[in-house]
Structures are given as C-alpha cells and as structure tokens.
Design a protein around this motif. Structure first.
Motif, mmCIF file in Angstrom:
data_model
loop_
_atom_site.group_PDB
_atom_site.id
_atom_site.type_symbol
_atom_site.label_atom_id
_atom_site.label_comp_id
_atom_site.label_asym_id
_atom_site.label_seq_id
_atom_site.Cartn_x
_atom_site.Cartn_y
_atom_site.Cartn_z
ATOM 1 N N SER C 88 1.135 -1.215 -0.511
ATOM 2 C CA SER C 88 -0.151 -0.500 -0.225
ATOM 3 C C SER C 88 0.803 1.706 -0.045
ATOM 4 O O SER C 88 0.675 2.329 -0.121
ATOM 5 C CB SER C 88 -1.003 0.230 1.095
ATOM 6 O OG SER C 88 -0.555 0.011 2.616
ATOM 7 N N GLU C 281 -2.941 -1.324 10.996
ATOM 8 C CA GLU C 281 -3.229 -0.803 9.590
ATOM 9 C C GLU C 281 -3.088 -1.899 8.426
ATOM 10 O O GLU C 281 -4.426 -1.771 7.380
ATOM 11 C CB GLU C 281 -2.139 0.319 9.057
ATOM 12 C CG GLU C 281 -2.524 1.668 10.363
ATOM 13 C CD GLU C 281 -2.010 2.864 10.163
ATOM 14 O OE1 GLU C 281 -0.961 2.826 9.701
ATOM 15 O OE2 GLU C 281 -1.507 3.355 11.376
ATOM 16 N N LYS C 285 -5.702 -3.469 5.914
ATOM 17 C CA LYS C 285 -5.276 -2.485 4.108
ATOM 18 C C LYS C 285 -4.872 -4.060 3.216
ATOM 19 O O LYS C 285 -4.520 -4.039 1.768
ATOM 20 C CB LYS C 285 -3.887 -1.846 4.203
ATOM 21 C CG LYS C 285 -4.390 -0.496 4.557
ATOM 22 C CD LYS C 285 -3.669 0.334 4.035
ATOM 23 C CE LYS C 285 -3.976 2.000 5.126
ATOM 24 N NZ LYS C 285 -2.414 2.452 5.218
ATOM 25 N N ASP C 287 -1.906 -5.483 3.976
ATOM 26 C CA ASP C 287 -1.110 -5.305 3.063
ATOM 27 C C ASP C 287 0.338 -6.545 3.905
ATOM 28 O O ASP C 287 0.636 -6.810 4.619
ATOM 29 C CB ASP C 287 -0.020 -3.999 3.570
ATOM 30 C CG ASP C 287 0.862 -3.630 2.758
ATOM 31 O OD1 ASP C 287 1.736 -4.498 2.469
ATOM 32 O OD2 ASP C 287 1.440 -2.315 3.374
#
Lengths: 316, 530, 323
Positions: C88, C281, C285, C287
């Motif tokens: 990301s 986070e 996402k 990620d």
C-alpha cells in the motif's frame, strides 16, 4: 526447588506464570485404586474451601454460567434488535445498562456475550489440554528423538507471539467462531505439554513405577493409574488459566474487529465502544467489567486449585 | 568473570537508560523550522487518514492521494458552485455543432513547478499515455477518438460519439494534466521518483513527505493566478483513528476535516462546538445501496425483493449509521440529480415501510430457506452499522441474515468476479453525472466486469435508455430517459438504494476562502487564515 | 570450570535459535500464500484493469513463479534484510519498520521501567508483610493486573483522564501542530499508554518477586544471617534481593512476547504511531509484506530476548552450573 541439571531446565523458568515447579511426589502412593482417592476428594474440597476468594470466585463463575445458559430468558430484548433509542445512558426505562448506537440493549448484549466468551474459553481449554496431554505424554514416555522433536515444536509455538499470530491468521482467513477457537487452541497447548512431559519424566523413574513394571503392569495402565493422577493437579490448574487466557485472546481479537459479527461478544462490544468513548462511557465499562471479573475469578480459582492440589508447594 | 550482581545491575540499568534515551531522542520530527523573526508563516492543516499510495494521479484513485493531488495539479477546467466549468488550464473552449469536437485554447505563461513551460504536448501526453489506465479517467478517455494539437496553445478532442458530461470531466479530479518531460523517456512510470514528489502547475508545490506522519505542500510563488496562493504552506496530517480526527478538529489541532475523513456517526460530537463550522454541501452525489443476486433462488423472485425493500428501515440507517448525514433512498437514482428523478415512481409510494405486510408477502412467496448472506467491506463503519440494522429489519419478516464482512479486495473478488453472494452492500460515486458513475448499477453485465452490476438484472430497454441519456446534450431530454428507466428499475428493484450520502466538511472558523466551487477540495489558492 | 560451561551453554542456545528463526520465516511465507484474496487486486485498485496489466503486475512482484522458487527467493531476501515492498505504501517494508520502531521501543521500555519498579515494590511489600491485609492488598492488585484486558484499561484511562478530567491528551504521540518537540512536551502523550501497557507486566513481576523473596527468605542462608543479628532491612537489601532476583529477571525476559503483543493493542487504542499500530493498519489493508514483516520482527525479537534471558540467568543464578 530441585537442583537443575547441567542441561538447563527451562521448564521451570517457563512456568514462571505459576508459583509452581516440577512436582514432587506427594502423599501416600498406593497402587490400589479406591480408598485414598475418595479421601483425597473430600480433602481436596476442604483445602480449596480454605481460601475464601477462591470459593467466591467459583460461585461467581457458576452465576455467569447460569446467566449464559439462561440468556434468552433474562434478556430485555433480543440482542441484535435495536431501535430508535440510540445511545441512551444506563437507567433509561427499559434499558438497565443503556443502549448502543443502534439502539441495542446493553444488558441483553452482555448476557448473550457471556455465551460466546464461555464457549470459546472452555472449548479452547479443552482442546489445548487434550493436545497438550497427548503430546506431553508421548514426549515424556518416549525420550530420544520423539521427545526432542515434540519439544522443539512446542518451543516454536511458545516463541511465536500468540496474539499477533492469531490476529494475522484470523485477519487472513476470515472471522468465524469456530475458526477462532481452532486458532487459539493451536497456540495454547505448549504449556500443558511441557508440564505433562515433566511430570511424566519425573514419575517414570520413580521406584514404585519400576515396582509396578516388574510386577507386570502394562505401560498404559501405569500411565493411567500412576502418572496421570500426579500431573492431573497441574493440568487442571493450567487448564483453568487457559480458559482465562482464551477469553482474553477472544476479546482481543474481537476488539480488533476480527470477531464473528453474527454473535455478540464482549470483545466485539468493546470494539464498537471505541467510537463512542467520548459520549457513551457505558458501552466500554460494562463489557470490560464482565471480562475482567470472569478472568479474575478464573485466576483465583486456578490459584485456589493450585493451593489445594499441591499443598507441599504452597507458600508457608 | 563479572559477578552475578554486576550483571544484574547492568541489565536493569540498561533498561533504564534505554528508556531515557528513547524519550530524550524524541520523535518530534526532523526538518521543521522554528520560525524566528518576522510574521509567522501561514499554514493550513488538513486531516487525512493514511499515506497515499502514490502522488501520481494516473496511478491511483485513492482519496488520500486525490486530496493532495488536486492542490498540486490542475485540469483544463474547474467547476464553480453551480457545477459549471470555469477556465483553469484552458481559457476558452468551443464545441462543434455535432457535439463530437471540442477545441480548447490553453492558458499562456503557465510554468511547471520545475520551471519548464506548460504546453499542449503535456495535455496530449497526459491523456494518451499517463492517464489511460486510470480508473477515474477511463470513463471519459474511452470516449475519445483522437487528440490533435493545432498549435502550442490549441488542442482538439474528437469523440467517438456524443458524450454529455465530457466538459465537466475535464476537471483535475478526473483528468489532471501531468508534465510530459518528467515522465517521457524516464523508464517505467511506476518507479519514477516524481510519483512521490509530484510536479504540477497548481498553487502548491510538493514540499516534504514524512511517511506515516504528514505531507507538506509549499506555496508556488510562480503560480499563474495573481495573488494566489494566500497561505504559505499546507500540511496534510495523517491521523489514522477516526475518533482522533474528531478530537483534533474540535480542539483546533487541525484546520480542515474533509467529508470523506469524517466518521459520520460522530457528527454530533462536532456540531455546535465553538469555532467549528460544518459545511453541508454535496459536491458529488453518491449512492449507497444493497445489491441482490438473482442467482439466488429466493432473490430471483420479485415479490421477495419487494418485500425486502418494504422491510429495510432506511430512515433508521440514515440516523444511526450516518449520523443523519444522508437522505433515505427514494428510487433508482437517489435524489442527487433532481432533473433525473421520477417523482411518481418513488420508494415512498412503492415500498413504504411495512414489516407486517412484508412478512406475509415473504411467506406467501415461499419463504427464504436457509437465510441470506449479507456481504460487505469490513473496513467501512457505515456498512458495518447498516448491515446490522438490515439484519435486524429482515429478521422481523422471517428472513435470517448471516453477516459476512470481508476485506476490500476479497469482497470485490467474491461479489464481482465469482458472484458468490446473496446480498451485498456497496457505494458508488456519481463522479458528477449519473452517466459517469451510476449507469454501472443497472447495465447488463454478463461479462462479470468488476464494479459493474453483479445482480444478474438485464433489461434491454433500460440499457437503451441509459445509452441515450449519456449521448444527448440537453439536460431536460436526458432527464426524461432517466425517469423512464427509473420506473422500470424501481418496479423490479434489483438493487435497493439505501441512501444518498450528504457530505459534511468541517473547518475551523478562522479559515476563509473555502467552498468556492462545487467541490470543497480544490481551489485552495483562495484559502486564507485569519 | 563454570566459565567454559557457560560458554558452551550459550553456544548451544545460539544453535537452537537458528532453526527456530528459519521455521518462523517459513511459517510467515506459508501464511502469506495460503491466505485468500489476491494481493494483485489490492495493487490494481478499484476499477477494471486489462489482463495484460494484471500479468505485468504479477510478474513484477514475482507472483507468477512456482511456490518453491518463491520460497527460496523469500528466504534469500530475508537473509539480506530485504523484507519486501509494502503493497500500500510502495516503500521497502524494512524502512517502514525501522521508521516506526523507535516509537514502540520508547513505549515498551517506559512501560517496562514502570512495571519493574512497581512490580518489585509490590512484591517486596507483600513478602515483607506476608499474611497481613497489606499482603492481600498487593496480591489483589497483581491479580487484577493479570485479569484486566489491557485495551479495556486503555479505554478506561482515556475516559477518565482524557475525556472527563481533561488532564491528558486523548491519543497520538505528539501534538498535531509544530515539530521538534522537547522531551517535556512529549511526556503527557506517553503517560497513559505506558501505564496501560505496564499493568500486566507489573502483575507478573509482582507475583514472581513475592514468591521468590519468600522462597529465599525461608532458606537456611537467610536464617543464619538473621541469627547473626542483622535487622530485617539489612537482610533484605544485602541478601534477599540478590538471591531473589534471578527468577524475576527471567520472568521479565521470557515474557517479552506478551509485552510486544500488548503494545499492539495499546498502540491501537491510543493511536500511538509504532509497530503495533502499523500491524493494525496493514491488517486492515491486507498489506501482506508488512504484516508478515512485523510477525517476523516480533518473533525474532522474542527469540533473541529468550536467548539473552537464558544467558543472563545462567550468569546470575547461583544454582545454575553446579551439579
């Protein structure tokens, strides 16, 4: 404490969570089943009951269990059914503990949440204990490479940060109640395994076991009759702590929004409360109190069991 | 051999020193300048929720990037308060009689942030090369047949067929102009360093990017508009936690909270607070809706879908999931474009909230064995709340709903590529015109294109009406087509429109010059701090 | 004699650690690959993309190679310190981690310091006045610290100290406006998260300290010292502490994994910009490189911490090495 061998006995240090070490044989060892055990049962309760906090905790746990079982009957409205009365404080007519942003009743959600927490807690403890006993017994009874391999595996699982790994796995594979139980169980068995292995190893070399062997007793019977009862006490204590750990882990996962949205859980309630800390403190306080009280009670019961089952090691 | 005691003391001391060192080192950020001497530089702080994935608008459609990019780059036009195009990089334009040719006269003496001159070459290169794969630009670029440079300040676009929203898609949000010299011949576009340090023509140029913390834009002193920009810098502060964004704007720690960064459910915590202004204007209408997969036996029956439509409490969703910042759905196109709305075919008439009746209807239609799954993007709190309310609503009419929150890419894969869903929650922006963003809700889509109608609804008449609506230039005429289409769609209700999003931007009252156009994010050259 | 034994022990431990780390890396890799959701769709974004572009992206990230080739490449890159590229943020994962690490270290060490001081104090007081209500009191506190979910404690602290009383900030690590803050300006932001994080550890250390002190207290050695006429305090400071500390130190070391896990929760509740927050986070996402990079980093830290604790324990525990 027993003097460690040159091969540094990490078992002890890793049992740091308990003020307990590898067990020393306790009490009269009789190969005949029966009388000592019955006496032991009553004795056990007497010793347990000596600790008032432990008894009170046990009572509280029973209460919570009842609440969970009777959730459907004692709720004031179905937990998922909300309405226009959103974010009402505790004491609002019809909503003893207030409502959340969707108008869902906090009390009703609380009692249903108990179901999930207890279910997850006990399932995980049961599964972890089962796996741990199997692995530990195998490792303890068959020294050599089986032992080494199994212990390395258990060390591996113990090294991985449990919560972080659970977070990642659940995040990757999706959140369902069953999935969560499986993941947390897989990460919880090493402690039981270590204890069982330790106990098995110690007892295995005791004189009376040799005597039993000489007398012709098959290995399985030896394990069942002589070895297990002596490690049982520790297994039970660890299992009770496992329940506590599992409840906390489930709460943590749900707090991250990774819980199963089709069930109300205390951790999930805390997750939703995060957005309303400023305006609706009751959404965070009650579920948290519930979790804390149950985990506290489990810890106290665990301590009480420990004192009752391993009196020799109790602090003077 | 150190004694045991020494080692022990050493271990503890190291921990202590470590803590002190880490604290003392501080993380206050490097490179900031403490202002000494004369007037304090004027800075406006804007909130965002995470790092943009790239600052090349050709490569990304994310909001975080968009908010930064529309202050650095520019388009040929910008849209004023009425939504009419105004000159930006183009000073005037002409449309041919057949609406197929658009000729733009470009502004002179415009400089890129690196000092080089802006020319028609940049425009052509942007459209043909740099923007061609971009999702947002796709809608208009796919309609272009050819681009011809008449002279260094005149450029001509020829369309394949008439496309009513063409001019308004020439704004920086859809087709920003990038610098050819920065990208041409410099290897792979994706690894060009300008993607993290953009070069544009806008009022602000790139300053600094501290990953995870902030992005700073500096005043463009060579900007073509006189007297702009008025402030010296813009700072985009990354605040990941929605609650902290609310706290920050109320406390005055940030100046602007864009609508898309506002957790709508918490609007009550902001409204009424001192020195805070909530500006409710919906720049670009957006619809939130629930798609129903007709591959599911129960949902294939119109009676079931209609019963569901009559059971979902849209006003409650607006209040509880959106904090009131929405208008309950009224029909296939919502209310965002009043000229396209068919007042006779309205949810208020067709699907009045009536759970009791809906329950009997469901039973009469055979019930829904096994319940239905409701799939949605787990990261969107509006969907999380709406899903719970829908589950509640449908349980009242005898339909059991199983919630299935999924991560965004898994969601798209499951719903669009695999069509493995029963009901799904989604939102689409109109991007300024129903022809740009809304048609994909209802167009026949047998090819499983992502982000286009996955319900299996296929109506040739609707397809034709929508094609016509996109081609005709006259709004009244277009409106008729939309209204006819709405009547057909509402009767079948393949997708239930939940609500029209209302946007609310928040700003501190000492910031002026905002909201000059239809979109609150651009035209920051006019912003000032009192 | 003791010295060579210790060296041999350390070496053996190191040897054990290596396959452990490799196993962690492989598990990491399996996790990334087994997960549903195509990372390529994340890279591409919202709208339809041509198959050609998709293939290009796949090749660019090496996602079109057979599994064992990918695994080998993965191992090699890890060895080089290359943890991959964030999906990301288009930045090397290692860079991202190193950027956020100081904040986590700051928080964790502060919490550790608080926990050590508070825990040892609680345990000592409990041991000193064993059997009295004071003892029950300290035991109660440690038990609470053990049972309360850390993130809930964080939420409570926010409600009481930040929302109701307004004494401390609601979250973050530093004020939003400005830069180059002094140590003093940053302190208010550190207080609540560090306290919340330290609770569990305080409980652990407290319990261990008390148990260990009581253990030592009843040993012959101490009885002898007492009979020589030393006061309680002198006994405590001169002998008990020294002999009781090894188990405490080991507890601190072996439970490092818990404090790292705790920091994930606390950083999320308080929006503290460290590794824990980055994990949250990256989970949101999907990620993968960042997620597994963090898992790797934390696992290796735990392995190292265990190793160090083993060594320290071997050095300071008077009983180890004698047989």
């Amino acid at each position: 404490m027993t003097a460690p061998t040159p091969e540094f006995d990490k078992d002890e240090a890793l049992l740091a969570e308990l003020p307990v070490t590898v067990p020393v044989l306790d009490g009269p060892i009789e190969t005949a089943a029966g009388a000592p055990r019955r006496r032991a049962g009553a004795d056990l309760w007497a010793r347990f009951a000596r600790s008032k906090p432990a008894v009170a905790s046990l009572v509280w746990l029973v209460v919570v269990l009842l609440i969970a079982l009777l959730a459907g009957a004692i709720q004031t409205s179905p937990p998922f059914s909300g309405g226009p009365e959103a974010l009402r404080p505790p004491g609002t007519p019809g909503h003893l503990l207030g409502t959340n942003h969707l108008g869902q009743d906090t009390w009703s959600q609380l009692v249903h949440g108990a179901r999930v927490s207890l279910l997850v807690g006990f399932s995980v403890a049961a599964a972890a204990t089962l796996i741990g006993v199997l692995v530990g017994a195998l490792a303890g009874f068959f020294p050599g490479w089986i032992d080494t391999v199994l212990m390395r595996i258990s060390e591996f699982f113990q090294t991985l940060p449990r919560l972080v790994l659970a977070l990642i796995i659940v995040a990757l594979f999706g959140s369902s109640l069953l999935g969560m139980i499986i993941v947390v169980s897989i990460l919880s068995w090493p402690q039981t395994a270590r204890v069982v292995r330790g106990g098995v190893r110690t007892v295995r070399s005791a004189a009376f076991v040799d005597a039993a062997r000489v007398a012709g007793m098959p290995a399985g019977v030896i394990i069942w009759r002589e070895i297990l009862p002596n490690v049982l006490s520790q297994i039970v204590v660890i299992a009770s702590l496992d329940v506590a750990m599992a409840i906390l882990t489930e709460a943590s996962l749900s707090f991250f929004g990774l819980g199963d949205p089709n069930f109300v859980s205390w951790g999930g309630m805390l997750f939703q409360a995060q957005a309303y800390l400023r305006s609706a403190w009751w959404l965070a306080v009650f579920p948290g109190l519930a979790i804390a009280s149950v985990v506290l009670a489990l810890n106290l019961v665990g301590d009480g069991l420990n004192d009752a089952l391993n009196p020799r090691l109790k602090e003077r | 051999m150190p004694t045991r005691r020494t080692v022990l003391v050493g271990a503890l001391a190291t921990m202590g020193l470590g803590a002190l060192a880490a604290c003392g080192g501080g993380n206050g950020g490097s490179g900031g300048n403490a202002s000494t001497g004369t007037a304090k530089p004027k800075q406006v702080i804007i909130v965002t929720d995470s790092d943009p994935d790239s600052l090349n608008p050709g490569l990304t459609t994310g909001y975080q990037a968009l908010d930064v990019n529309v202050k650095v780059y520019e388009g040929l036009v910008w849209l004023d308060k009425e939504g009419k195009p105004q000159p930006q990089l183009a000073t005037k334009w002409e449309t041919s009689a057949d609406n197929l040719t658009y000729t733009f006269t470009l502004r002179e003496n415009v400089k890129w942030h690196d000092g080089s001159a802006f020319t028609a070459d940049d425009v052509k290169y942007s459209f043909e090369t740099l923007l061609k794969d971009n999702a947002r630009a796709q809608g208009v670029i796919s309609k272009i047949a050819s681009i011809t440079i008449k002279d260094p300040k005149t450029i001509e676009f020829k369309l394949k067929s008439p496309y009513a929203p063409f001019l308004i898609q020439m704004k920086v949000f859809d087709t920003p102009i990038l610098c050819k010299a920065v990208y041409e011949g410099k290897g792979d576009v994706k690894s060009n360093p300008a993607n993290r340090a953009p070069v544009g023509t806008g009022p602000f140029k790139f300053g600094e990017w501290k990953a995870g913390q902030s992005i700073t834009l500096e005043k463009n002193t060579a900007y073509w508009a006189q007297g702009q920009p008025k402030v010296d810098s813009l700072l985009f502060r990354i605040i990941t936690e929605p609650q902290n964004r609310v706290n920050a704007i109320v406390a005055g720690e940030v100046d602007i909270l864009p609508a898309v960064m506002l957790p709508q459910a918490n609007i009550k915590d902001i409204e009424g607070k001192p020195n805070v202004n909530v500006n409710k204007q919906t720049a670009i209408p957006a619809l939130y809706f629930m798609q129903m997969n007709q591959a599911n036996v129960a949902l294939a029956k119109p009676e079931i879908r209609k019963a569901i439509a009559a059971a979902v409490d849209r006003p409650r969703i607006v209040t509880q999931a959106m904090g009131g910042l929405a208008k309950p759905g009224v029909g296939a196109w919502g209310e965002g474009f009043p000229w396209a709305v068919n007042k006779d075919s309205s949810y208020d008439k067709l699907y009045k909230l009536d759970p009791a009746k809906a329950k009997t209807d469901v039973a009469a239609a055979g019930g829904v064995a096994g319940g239905l799954r409701l799939t949605y993007d787990a990261a969107r709190p509006q969907f999380v709340a709406a899903a719970q309310i829908i589950k509640d609503n449908l349980s009242q009419i005898g339909i059991e709903v199983k919630l299935e929150p999924l991560e965004n890419s898994v969601f798209r894969d499951k719903v669009y590529a695999k069509r493995d869903f029963d009901m799904s929650l989604q939102s689409f922006s109109s991007s300024g015109d129903p022809a740009i963003g809304y048609h994909r809700l209802y167009l026949t889509n047998t090819g499983r294109t992502v982000n286009v109608n996955p319900t299996g609804f296929a109506n040739a008449e609707v397809d034709k009406l929508l094609t016509d609506a996109a081609a005709k230039p006259d709004q009244a005429e277009r409106g008729k087509f939309y209204q006819q289409a709405q009547a057909i769609i509402d009767a079948a209700v393949p997708t239930l429109i939940l609500f029209d999003e209302l946007q609310a931007d928040v700003n501190r009252t000492n910031i002026t010059g905002l909201y000059v156009g239809v979109n609150p994010s651009d035209q920051f050259g006019q912003v000032d701090v009192k | 004699m003791h010295r060579t034994w210790v060296v041999a022990f350390i070496l053996k431990r190191l040897v054990y650690a290596v396959p452990l780390v490799i196993a962690v890396v492989i598990v990491n890799f399996i996790l990334i690959k087994a997960a549903p959701g195509d990372p390529v769709t994340v890279l591409i974004g919202d709208y339809p993309a041509s198959q050609e572009y998709i293939n290009q992206v796949r090749a660019q990230y090496g996602l079109d190679q057979p599994m064992h080739v990918q695994l080998w490449r993965y191992l090699v890159e890890i060895g080089r310190g290359n943890l991959g590229q964030s999906l990301s943020q288009h930045q090397p994962v290692a860079t991202l981690l190193l950027e956020r690490l100081p904040q986590t270290v700051k928080l964790t060490l502060t919490a550790l310091a608080i926990a050590t001081v508070a825990g040892v104090a609680l345990g000592t007081i409990g041991a000193r006045w064993r059997g009295t209500p004071v003892d029950s009191g300290t035991q109660g506190v440690t038990l609470l610290g053990y049972s309360v979910p850390e993130f809930w404690l964080g939420q409570l602290l926010i409600i009481v100290f930040a929302v109701q009383l307004g004494w401390l900030p609601l979250g973050g690590a530093q004020p939003v406006r400005g830069s180059n803050f002094t140590w003093l300006e940053l302190l208010p932001y550190l207080v609540l998260p560090a306290v919340a994080l330290s609770f569990r550890y305080t409980a652990l250390i407290g319990r261990m300290t008390r148990a260990s002190m009581l253990e030592v207290d009843s040993s012959d050695f101490i009885t002898a010292a007492r009979s020589r006429g030393l006061t309680d305090w002198q006994v405590l400071l001169r002998h008990t502490v020294r002999n009781a500390s090894p188990p405490v130190v080991t507890v601190i070391g072996y439970n490092l994994g818990y404090i790292l896990a705790g920091s994930v929760m606390i950083e999320t509740v308080f929006s503290w910009p460290g590794i824990g927050r980055l994990l949250y986070e990256s989970i949101t996402k999907r990620d993968y490189p960042v997620m597994t990079g963090i898992l790797l980093m934390i696992s290796i830290s735990v392995v190292l911490a265990n190793l160090l604790t083993d060594i320290v324990h071997a050095l300071i525990d008077p009983r180890v090495g004698k047989s």
